[in-house]
Every structure is written in structure tokens, then in C-alpha cells.
Design a protein around this motif. Structure first.
Motif, mmCIF file in Angstrom:
data_model
loop_
_atom_site.group_PDB
_atom_site.id
_atom_site.type_symbol
_atom_site.label_atom_id
_atom_site.label_comp_id
_atom_site.label_asym_id
_atom_site.label_seq_id
_atom_site.Cartn_x
_atom_site.Cartn_y
_atom_site.Cartn_z
ATOM 1 N N UNK A 258 27.989 35.772 31.559
ATOM 2 C CA UNK A 258 27.954 36.829 32.575
ATOM 3 C C UNK A 258 29.355 37.172 33.055
ATOM 4 N N UNK A 259 30.191 36.152 33.253
ATOM 5 C CA UNK A 259 31.577 36.410 33.639
ATOM 6 C C UNK A 259 32.292 37.240 32.578
ATOM 7 N N UNK A 260 32.147 36.833 31.315
ATOM 8 C CA UNK A 260 32.856 37.516 30.223
ATOM 9 C C UNK A 260 32.440 38.976 30.136
ATOM 10 N N UNK A 261 31.155 39.251 30.333
ATOM 11 C CA UNK A 261 30.699 40.648 30.334
ATOM 12 C C UNK A 261 31.417 41.461 31.408
ATOM 13 N N UNK B 3 30.808 31.688 21.922
ATOM 14 C CA UNK B 3 31.230 32.974 22.467
ATOM 15 C C UNK B 3 32.639 32.971 23.011
ATOM 16 N N UNK B 4 32.895 32.109 24.016
ATOM 17 C CA UNK B 4 34.183 32.176 24.698
ATOM 18 C C UNK B 4 34.385 33.563 25.267
ATOM 19 N N UNK B 5 35.544 34.138 25.013
ATOM 20 C CA UNK B 5 35.857 35.479 25.502
ATOM 21 C C UNK B 5 35.474 36.574 24.513
ATOM 22 N N UNK B 6 34.806 36.222 23.425
ATOM 23 C CA UNK B 6 34.373 37.190 22.397
ATOM 24 C C UNK B 6 35.556 37.873 21.710
ATOM 25 N N UNK C 241 41.634 32.195 28.436
ATOM 26 C CA UNK C 241 40.458 31.555 29.005
ATOM 27 C C UNK C 241 40.460 30.086 28.605
ATOM 28 N N UNK C 242 40.460 29.227 29.614
ATOM 29 C CA UNK C 242 40.398 27.790 29.382
ATOM 30 C C UNK C 242 39.054 27.286 29.897
#
Length: 306
Positions: free
Chosen positions: A135-138, A106-109, A57-58
């Protein structure tokens, strides 16, 4: 600012073609390669060409996170491995401690997924400023559900200041605007809020990015050392000697960090071998650097000097 544990499968400046159009109010069902508009700019989701279950993820042009969907215990970024090693030195995985963790950034967690796998009884809150990214990452990644992990949209300092004292064992600061952490998250006053939130024996861990002059790192270290009785720094030798841009992991606590030979061996045995500095070395490194403070506020009732 993220440094991977091995060479990236794709050049960091390469862009995928086109923007993925996700209808407003909908959440993606699994990761799809592409560029996405988020509240703070854009992010890019990139398949890891060296790992069929891995994704990079960038965010706004800066590499932020790596996720292995098949193995949450795999951390591709070396600085995250250093954080995990330090935490596991304080809290061994057995007998399954119920770790209470707060992740600022957070980033990608990635680390939250790791600690969920390492400590199944852990309770974690991840604070992410960008609501659309959250929301995307979830939707992209298989994140633990509440109450094991909560992904909270908010500003890291505001959330930290709102928390009840002594309710977290671990606080991790991994927040960047470009190559540096926003100043309000680096001051003595903010560190005091973190100290208040930590339970006895807790650890505050920060990812401090810097240039070869190490000015930012020294100020970070001086501010943490001013707040906490005990400190450590973890980084690779080139970074410690000011030979490149990169990351230092710093930590503070109210109790000493154990002189753990197992931790030292684990750090040296990584893809990017790292050294750990004890409290005396940290304070020597920070000597002479200014302690950061919040800007002074002016009382509107105060008389104005002529």
C-alpha cells in the motif's frame, strides 16, 4: 541483498530520525523520508543524495530497492541491470512484444516499472507478501495501473501454484528473508511449478544471494539445472570466484540462451562489470551440490515403524 551500481549517497547503517505516522487506512501521496511500520517489521524511505528524483527503500535493515521517479529505465542496482540485459537479449524491445511477467517479491517494483517503460504492451503481476508495504509503494511511486501492472498481496509460492499453465513468459524470483531466499521458493518442486507456469521459450530468473563459500549459490544452480534444460549465470568476477558476499543472477529455460556478443558487451560495460556463464559452466559449478527438495510428508494412515 542488493548491490548498487555506484556508491550509495548515505551510509547503509544510518537511520533517519523518528517514525512517519500514516493514519490507518490512508495511503501516502508521494514519497516522504522516514521509517514506516509494515506488516513484517519496518521499512525506511531514503532520498538518494546523488539523484534528486531517486529514492532508496530499506526493509528490516536490508537495502531492497531504488526508484528514479523521473526515469523508470534507470536501474541503480547492478543485479537488476543484469536481469534487464538478459531479458532484452531474449525479447528485443522492438517490435514491442507483449511480455507476460510475474515478479515474485515486490519491494519498490523497480523492475516492473522498468519493463513497463521498455515494453509498453507488457502485462505484469508483482507479488508482495507485506500488504502494508504494498500500500505504501502504491502511494509513494508512480506505478502503472492494471491491467498493465497488478500489485498482488500474497505468498509467492501460493500465488505461483495457483496460476494457469503456460501463462507467463518471464518469472523473476527476488524474495529475501534477511540475506537468503526462503527455502520453499528454492526447491525442485517449486521450480516445477514455475516451469509449468512458463510458456514455451519462457525464462525463470532468480536473484541468488550468498556468502563467499557459494554453498547457497551452488545448491540454487543445481536445483535450477535439474529442472531446466538450459541455464546461465551472470555475476561479477569477484562473486564468481567466491571473494565476497553478493548476488548471482541465474536463469533457466526450455530453449537455449543465445550466445549473444551484444549481451556480453553490455554486461562487461556496466559500473560493476559482469561475466555470463553458459550452461556447461553452470553445470560444472553446480556439480556435487545437492538438489533442494520439499520436506517429505508423512501419510497419517501409514503404520508407524517400531
Amino acid at each position: 541483498m542488493a548491490k548498487r551500481g555506484r556508491a550509495a549517497g548515505r551510509n547503509s547503517t544510518e537511520k533517519t530520525a523518528g517514525v512517519v505516522d500514516v493514519p490507518k487506512g490512508s495511503r501516502p501521496d508521494g514519497p516522504v523520508e522516514g521509517i514506516y511500520y509494515i506488516d513484517t517489521g519496518d521499512c525506511e524511505l531514503i532520498p538518494d543524495q546523488d539523484n534528486s528524483s531517486g529514492w532508496l527503500l530499506r526493509i528490516n535493515g536490508v537495502m531492497s530497492s531504488h526508484i528514479d521517479l523521473a526515469d523508470p529505465l534507470f536501474l541503480d542496482f547492478e543485479y537488476m541491470r543484469w536481469i534487464a540485459a538478459l531479458v532484452e537479449s531474449r525479447w528485443p524491445r522492438e517490435p514491442r512484444p507483449k511480455l507476460r511477467a510475474l515478479h515474485l517479491g515486490g519491494g519498490a517494483c523497480s523492475l516492473a516499472r522498468y519493463f513497463h517503460a521498455a515494453y509498453p504492451e507488457a502485462r505484469q503481476v508483482v507479488v508482495e507478501l507485506d500488504g502494508k508495504l504494498a500500500d505504501y509503494v502504491r502511494g509513494w511511486f508512480d506505478l502503472p495501473k492494471a491491467p498493465l501492472m497488478r500489485l498482488r498481496v500474497g505468498e509467492a509460492r501460493e500465488v505461483t501454484e495457483s496460476l494457469t499453465p503456460q501463462t507467463r513468459d518471464l518469472v523473476i524470483r527476488d524474495v529475501f528473508a534477511g540475506s537468503l531466499t526462503p527455502r520453499p521458493l528454492t526447491t525442485r518442486e517449486f521450480n516445477g511449478h514455475v516451469q509449468r507456469v512458463l510458456a514455451p521459450g519462457g525464462i525463470y530468473v532468480v536473484n541468488s544471494g550468498d556468502a563467499p563459500d557459494l554453498k547457497n549459490a551452488r545448491e540454487d544452480a543445481a536445483t535450477i539445472a535439474e529442472t531446466f534444460k538450459h541455464t546461465v549465470i551472470i555475476a561479477d568476477p569477484a562473486m564468481l570466484k567466491g571473494r565476497r558476499y553478493g548476488n548471482m543472477i541465474m536463469a533457466g529455460s526450455d530453449v537455449p540462451f543465445d550466445d549473444d556478443p551484444g549481451l556480453a558487451r553490455r554486461l562487461l560495460g556496466g559500473a560493476v562489470p559482469a561475466h555470463i556463464w553458459n550452461d556447461a559452466k553452470v553445470r560444472s559449478f553446480a556439480a556435487g551440490a545437492p538438489v533442494r527438495h520439499d520436506p517429505k510428508t508423512v501419510d497419517p494412515a501409514s503404520p508407524i515403524a517400531p
